[in-house]
Design a protein around this motif. Structure first.
Motif: not given
Ligand SMILES: [Zn+2]
Length: 306
Positions: A159-169, A239-244
């Motif tokens: 198995a090839r293991i890739f660096p993780r990036v965890d998206p958060a809003i 961190m994925l930044g939004f306005t609402a």
């Protein structure tokens, strides 16, 4: 939007094609031109006033250098640069070159390009530490592609293991005149910040924004717009930044994640309470941009209805 968030900026030319060129990597690791980003524990090396990152050369890091463990980050200031985990448990290494600091401190103190570089280095070193074994079969794994992936060495696995990036809003919710901020019980007294949370499997980013705001505050939102993003390598978030825009008004703390949430006017935010998140963070950027929007709209329009 001008500029970029701290830790972001793509100042390193990642030169992905070099990752699959072992001869080039071997030469680069052993070249006097090459720079290293030492990571000791979870800290990075810096010195001076104003502070700047220390990037020692091959001679300085020689005793800690294990070629297989070097992580190729890319080209920086036209020189190859590698992250290097320093396994020294007692005293901090390289006392003559500088001091090791926490990344939050470095992010708020270093020039933007150096903050970007040390964040990338630290994220990859910590990822390697957590991925010594394959999550599929449990066998050991080893670094590949100049340390940018890992490969399981278990029989019949590979198995090839890739660096993780965890998206958060992270979202600044407003009703034009006020913005919605909350606080967690562990935060410094008086600090409030924007609503945030991890994206869950099967969700779009917009779904996550609506769910997190509803779960934490019972406010319904629409008009979700992307603002900007920030690598947040503590250890591996993006961190994925939004306005609402708020559709409802009454706050109820549904899931217990926040100990309080309130609506604040611009005037209140500028008065010193609440305390805002550190300038390092995208949360602060979202709040500051909302405050500046007020300057563009003009105070009479903004406060006219209240
Ligand atoms: Zn495996």
């Amino acid at each position: 939007m001008n500029g970029h968030n701290i830790f972001a900026g793509a100042f390193v030319d990642r030169s992905g094609h070099r990752r699959e060129d072992p001869e080039w990597l071997h030469e680069a690791i052993n070249s006097d031109e090459t720079l290293f980003v030492p990571v000791w524990g979870d800290k990075c090396l810096a010195t001076g006033e104003p502070l700047h990152a220390v990037l020692p050369g091959r001679k300085d890091v020689g005793q800690y250098l294990q070629e297989q463990e070097c992580i190729f980050l890319g080209m920086y200031r036209d020189r190859p640069v590698f992250a290097l985990e320093i396994n020294a448990s007692e005293a901090a290494p390289f006392p003559e070159l500088g001091q090791f600091h926490d990344l939050r401190y470095l992010g708020s103190s270093l020039p933007a390009d150096e903050a970007n570089l040390v964040a990338q280095a630290r994220a990859l070193v910590l990822w390697h530490q957590a991925q010594k074994f394959c999550g599929r079969c449990g066998a050991p794994s080893r670094a590949e592609s100049g340390g940018n992936t890992r490969l399981c060495i278990g029989e019949n696995c590979g198995a090839r293991i890739f660096p993780r990036v965890d998206p958060a809003i992270i979202v600044l919710v407003s009703d034009r005149h006020r913005c919605l901020l909350g606080r967690q019980s562990g935060w410094p007294e008086g600090r409030y910040s924007t609503i945030a949370g991890f994206v869950e499997p099967g969700e779009s980013l917009e779904d996550a924004v609506q769910r997190e705001v509803l779960e934490e505050t019972n406010i319904e939102v629409h008009d979700i717009e992307y603002h900007s993003s920030q690598p947040w390598p503590f250890p591996s978030s993006l961190m994925l930044g939004f306005t609402a825009r708020a559709l409802t008004d009454a706050i109820k703390l549904n899931d217990g994640e926040l100990e309080d949430a309130r609506w604040f006017t611009r005037k209140e935010l500028e008065s010193g309470f609440p305390k805002l998140p550190p300038r390092l963070s995208i949360a602060r950027r979202l709040v500051d941009d909302w405050l500046n929007e007020h300057d563009r709209e003009g105070p009479s329009r903004t406060f006219g209805a209240r």
